[in-house]
Design an enzyme around this catalytic site. Structure first.
Site, short mmCIF file in Angstrom:
data_model
loop_
_atom_site.label_atom_id
_atom_site.label_comp_id
_atom_site.label_asym_id
_atom_site.label_seq_id
_atom_site.Cartn_x
_atom_site.Cartn_y
_atom_site.Cartn_z
N GLY A 119 0.83 -1.20 0.00
CA GLY A 119 0.00 0.00 0.00
C GLY A 119 0.86 1.24 0.00
O GLY A 119 1.94 1.25 -0.60
N ASN A 120 0.40 2.29 0.67
CA ASN A 120 1.15 3.54 0.60
C ASN A 120 2.01 3.77 1.84
O ASN A 120 1.87 3.12 2.87
CB ASN A 120 0.22 4.73 0.34
CG ASN A 120 -0.71 4.99 1.51
OD1 ASN A 120 -0.28 5.18 2.65
ND2 ASN A 120 -2.00 4.98 1.23
N THR A 121 2.92 4.75 1.68
CA THR A 121 3.90 5.04 2.72
C THR A 121 3.26 5.44 4.04
O THR A 121 3.67 4.98 5.11
CB THR A 121 4.82 6.16 2.22
OG1 THR A 121 5.43 5.72 1.02
CG2 THR A 121 5.90 6.49 3.22
N ALA A 122 2.24 6.29 3.98
CA ALA A 122 1.62 6.79 5.22
C ALA A 122 1.04 5.64 6.05
O ALA A 122 1.26 5.55 7.26
CB ALA A 122 0.53 7.80 4.89
N VAL A 123 0.31 4.75 5.38
CA VAL A 123 -0.27 3.63 6.12
C VAL A 123 0.82 2.63 6.51
O VAL A 123 0.72 1.98 7.54
CB VAL A 123 -1.38 2.95 5.29
CG1 VAL A 123 -1.98 1.77 6.04
CG2 VAL A 123 -2.46 3.95 4.94
N GLY A 124 1.88 2.55 5.70
CA GLY A 124 3.00 1.69 6.03
C GLY A 124 3.55 2.02 7.40
O GLY A 124 3.88 1.14 8.20
N GLU A 163 5.50 -3.27 1.28
CA GLU A 163 5.64 -2.99 -0.16
C GLU A 163 4.91 -1.68 -0.41
O GLU A 163 3.68 -1.66 -0.51
CB GLU A 163 5.02 -4.14 -0.96
CG GLU A 163 5.70 -5.49 -0.70
CD GLU A 163 6.93 -5.70 -1.59
OE1 GLU A 163 6.99 -5.05 -2.65
OE2 GLU A 163 7.81 -6.48 -1.20
N CYS A 206 2.37 0.31 -8.85
CA CYS A 206 3.37 0.84 -7.92
C CYS A 206 4.74 1.01 -8.57
O CYS A 206 5.54 1.83 -8.13
CB CYS A 206 3.49 -0.04 -6.70
SG CYS A 206 3.72 -1.77 -7.08
#
Lengths: 468, 437
Positions: free
Chosen positions: B172-177, B194, B228
């Site tokens: 998913g995305n960086t923020a949720v990572g 990822e 991605c």
């Protein structure tokens, strides 16, 4: 942010690329070797002051094992650094496919007090070998060693790329606010959580070498003399302040009866009739740890040892018999020269006991019967395992050293250290020609195009049946 | 209970997965079409072909991957057994993403099963048709107790993340990572993240522009840019900018015809929220080609922006849409500096006839992965680890790397209870003689 300047200085050095050539890395590693050679006496003295560490033990763990890691790394660095070619599929036969080992950048190594040189130096070897810059944060609790490292490491390593930061919890907390490209932490699970939470803010990957209660199962069929020696050695090395020490023993009541005199004899053989006078037995690192350990002596009954001397922070090599799972000694990692024995009825009960608790850094099993050792191995989970001995699994640089669950995350030693500190970058280099071969993947799509894709990229099972 | 550990069980489950993919192919393609307007050809080759390939590879190699690996011993351990055992971690959580909704849960699931774990599968709620389908069909083929599917949105995922897992793989995305890793930290759970980023694509003056632009066009606009590892933006010399535009334009016509909107091979943006996000990136930009949008159908035409300023919004976040900005740079040094000033991307692309230049760009930058003279393709070679670095992620998977990600490498040393004399050296009382030996 008091460390921002230091971190950005290192980052600038990192961006300049100077840590990347193999010659540079080898030179820094050789310099680390010189540090160990030149400062050997000071290291033995500092660790003796900090922990009453016997010179024999210090030379073994802080010098010899470190030199082994250095030599393995120096001998193999060029092949480890090489791009690793990988197998290609049919469609990519004419392309170049490999894994590049890229350094991360600026890494942070936080070390504990029990093997204060070894536990920063071995990860540092990996960090340097992989081409990174590093900040080393030795433990403030082993303060003589901390001072030694802070004062002399800079004389050996490139100060633009490697720095030592000293201080306690407040300093470490501020240090962790900075962005690092990798963090390597050795210490307790409690602090491990704090480190990983701080790392999450910057998406910094981590290796956490933590701890737990390492069980040691002794079966009824065994040579008690040898078992006693090996267990006593592992338990009382460094006065028990070893993350992979056998924490507690599991055996039947009959075996406890047989083991006790053997343990008594081993302890006397090692440390003489009064271990407090032996130059080979260590001391507890601090008053806080001493008091914590003293409180555990009330668990079960003291069968061997039990004497303490607060002035010297001395706790005798102690064996506690008939300890209950609910006793204080069974609630936390002991990290001291106290060996509780918990009675179980049989191997199955021992395995269930082990599996009902957090997964430890090591599981030990002693038996003359191979099958018993293998059963314990197969039916438990732990960072590492050693059959019929203690501690030895970490002396082989070819074995990965790391935990699982609350005993840790990641692994190092030997090549695993190098792999830990580099990003494995998948690379595919294609040619500009042979463009017609790409045509089937482009729109507009058609069943014919699809047939070609399927034919060139499918993986069929070896037993002959095709997938589609 | 230990049920998921024997190799036969794992292979049996993988075989069942294979049957599921083959038997439910129509339903899977239909769900993906409903979620992303992806045509059968594309959906099959992006999502199903890869999954079947991974399944076949894993089933074939599993016995060798799972076998204990003997290691080199030293003098002291010569007579002992020393090896690395591959063991399951326990319960793994796989959180999928919406852009390739099927393959991004299936591929991690394959690796997790192969490594002997139980797996909780959490498909993305944004690709709701695929999520619903996966929840329906997985239990029909796999062991219901070991591989549950959890559906739901942010509240359900947040709740799930308070539980203790033995490994979490999040796409998913960086923020949720960051949120996932922070939640994992509470339980000391290892993670594979990822994520994404802006994957740069450098086009050298010395290259076959027609070929380069065709390959870039393919990778950029597939799945309507929602990939991605899509080339996010182009870096090139100002002198070739207009030629690049011309070539991409020509390729787009070749791929999608004169009227892109009516091409069955061109997808749509997944939902209104992302449609509005991508559309807003066009504000104030020089649109060299494309730019047409239709909110009702979440359609955004393949778009090229020229002379883009590095400070503009389109250069701030990962685009994840069919908008291709071109930023001009005067030299490869400038390109490398540009790339290094930004967060490390998931992929890096460089097009050149000059092998030395390609080597230089790769060695002076950092990224999850690289493809030279093409885009996307490194994803399809399962012997290469697929993963990010820095903000684009941590850890990797695909092929054997999946198996290793989801396994614990346990160091095992088995000694003999006899042979005590060799141990005498290490026991106290210590002496200089012993150490010198």
């Amino acid at each position: 942010n008091p460390f921002a300047g230091l971190v950005s200085h290192l980052r600038a050095s990192w961006l300049s690329g100077k840590t990347r050539p193999m010659e540079y890395r080898m030179a820094q590693l050789e310099a680390l070797g010189c540090f160990l050679d030149d400062k050997k006496q000071e290291i033995l003295e500092a660790t003796a002051s900090d922990l009453g560490k016997a010179p024999f033990e210090a030379e073994l763990s802080e010098i010899l094992l470190c030199k082994n890691e250095l030599n393995v790394t120096l001998n193999n660095l060029s092949s480890w650094m090489r791009d690793e070619k990988v197998d290609r599929n049919l469609a990519m036969q004419l392309d170049s496919a490999f894994i590049r080992k890229d350094p991360y950048g600026v890494v942070l190594i936080i070390a504990p007090w029990n093997y204060p040189i070894h536990l920063f130096l071995v990860p540092l070897i990996g960090a340097i070998a992989a081409g990174n810059c590093a900040i080393i944060k030795p433990s403030e609790i082993s303060k003589n060693t901390e001072r030694l490292v802070a004062e002399s490491l800079g004389c050996y390593l490139d100060n633009d790329c490697f720095a030592v930061v000293t201080g306690g919890v407040p300093e470490t907390t501020r240090l962790l606010e900075n962005k690092f490209d990798y963090i390597f932490f050795t210490g307790s699970p409690l602090v491990g959580r704090i480190v990983m939470t701080a790392a999450a803010k910057h998406l910094t990957p981590v290796t956490l070498e933590l701890g737990g209660k390492n069980p040691c199962y002794v079966s009824d069929t065994c040579d008690v003399t040898n078992v006693a020696r090996r267990v006593a050695w592992g338990r009382f090395f460094n006065a028990g302040q070893t993350c992979i020490a056998p924490d507690y023993l599991l055996c039947t009541i009959e075996t406890q009866e047989k083991l006790m005199p053997a343990l008594r004899e081993a302890i006397t053989e090692f440390f003489g009739p009064n271990p407090q006078e032996s130059p080979d037995f260590g001391r507890i690192v601090s008053d806080k740890q001493f008091q914590r350990l003293q409180a555990l002596l009330g668990s079960g009954r003291v069968a061997i040892g039990g004497q303490t001397d607060e002035a010297e922070r001395y706790i005798a090599p102690t064996v506690l018999a008939d300890v209950l799972p609910s006793d204080p000694a069974m609630q936390e990692e002991i990290f001291g020269p106290i060996l509780p024995i918990v009675i179980i009825a049989n191997m199955d009960e021992a395995i269930d006991f082990i599996n009902s608790r957090e997964r430890p850094l090591a599981v030990y099993a002693f038996s003359s019967d191979d099958k018993v050792v293998n059963q314990v191995l197969e039916r438990t989970s732990s960072g590492g395992f050693c059959g019929n001995d203690t501690l030895m699994q970490v002396t082989l640089t070819s074995l990965p050293f790391g935990g699982i669950g609350s005993s840790g995350l990641g692994r190092h030693h030997g090549k695993f250290s190098f792999d830990t500190f580099c990003h494995q970058r998948g690379c595919l280099k294609r040619g500009m020609g042979r463009e017609p071969l790409n045509a089937p993947r482009y729109p507009p799509y058609s069943p014919q195009k699809f047939g070609v894709i399927r034919a060139t990229s499918q993986v069929t099972r070896k037993n002959g049946c095709t997938l589609l | 209970s230990g049920r998921s550990r024997p190799l036969e069980f794992r292979i049996q489950q993988l075989k069942a997965l294979e049957r599921m993919v083959q038997e439910k192919e129509k339903e899977i393609l239909a769900a993906i079409k409903a979620d992303l307007n992806k045509c059968g050809h594309n959906a099959y080759s992006h999502e199903i072909l890869g999954v079947l390939g991974e399944l076949a590879l894993t089933m074939e190699k599993l016995p060798s991957w799972a076998a204990p690996q003997p290691v080199k011993k030293n003098l002291l351990t010569m007579r002992d057994e020393a090896y690395i055992g591959y063991e399951p971690l326990g319960v793994v959580l796989v959180i999928g993403a919406w852009n390739y909704p099927f393959v991004l849960v299936m591929q991690p699931l394959i690796g997790a099963i192969a490594a002997g774990n139980a797996v909780v599968v959490k498909p993305s709620e944004v690709s709701e048709n695929t999520a619903r389908l996966v929840a329906e069909i997985l239990p029909q083929y796999l062991d219901k107790d070991l591989y549950p599917v959890v559906t739901g949105g942010v509240p359900e995922t947040t709740d799930l993340l308070t539980q203790r897992f033995d490994h979490i793989l999040y796409t998913g995305n960086t923020a949720v990572g960051k949120i996932v890793m922070a939640a994992a930290a509470k339980h000391l759970t290892p993670v594979t993240l990822e994520l994404g980023g802006k994957s740069p694509c450098y086009i050298d003056k010395d290259c076959d522009l027609a070929v380069a632009c065709r390959r870039i066009t393919w990778g950029k606009y597939m799945n309507c840019g929602q990939t991605c590892i899509a080339p996010d933006y182009i870096l090139c010399d100002p002198s070739i900018q207009s030629k690049v535009v011309e070539n991409i334009k020509a390729t787009l016509k070749e791929f999608y015809g004169e009227d892109v909107k009516s091409s069955p091979d061109y997808e749509r943006i997944v939902n209104q929220r992302h449609f509005r996000r991508v559309k807003s990136l066009l504000e104030g930009q020089k649109i060299a080609y494309g730019g047409e949008t239709d909110e009702a159908s979440c359609f955004i035409a393949p778009t090229i922006l020229t002379d883009v300023s590095p400070e503009s919004k389109v250069m701030e976040e990962e685009i994840f849409g069919p908008v291709l900005p071109i930023v001009t740079v005067k030299s490869v040094e400038e390109a490398i500096e540009f790339i290094n000033l930004r967060e490390k991307p998931l992929a890096l692309y460089v097009f050149s006839n000059n092998k030395q230049l390609i080597k230089r760009v790769i060695s002076e930058t950092s990224s999850g992965g690289v493809t030279g003279n093409d885009v996307i393709m490194h994803y399809f070679l399962s012997t290469l680890p697929f993963g990010g670095v820095g903000h684009s992620g941590m850890g990797a998977y695909h092929g054997k790397h999946s198996f290793e990600t989801f396994s614990h490498r346990r160091a095992c040393l088995i000694k003999d209870l006899k042979m005590e004399s060799t141990n005498k050296m290490r026991y106290p009382p210590g002496s200089q003689k012993k150490v010198d030996w």
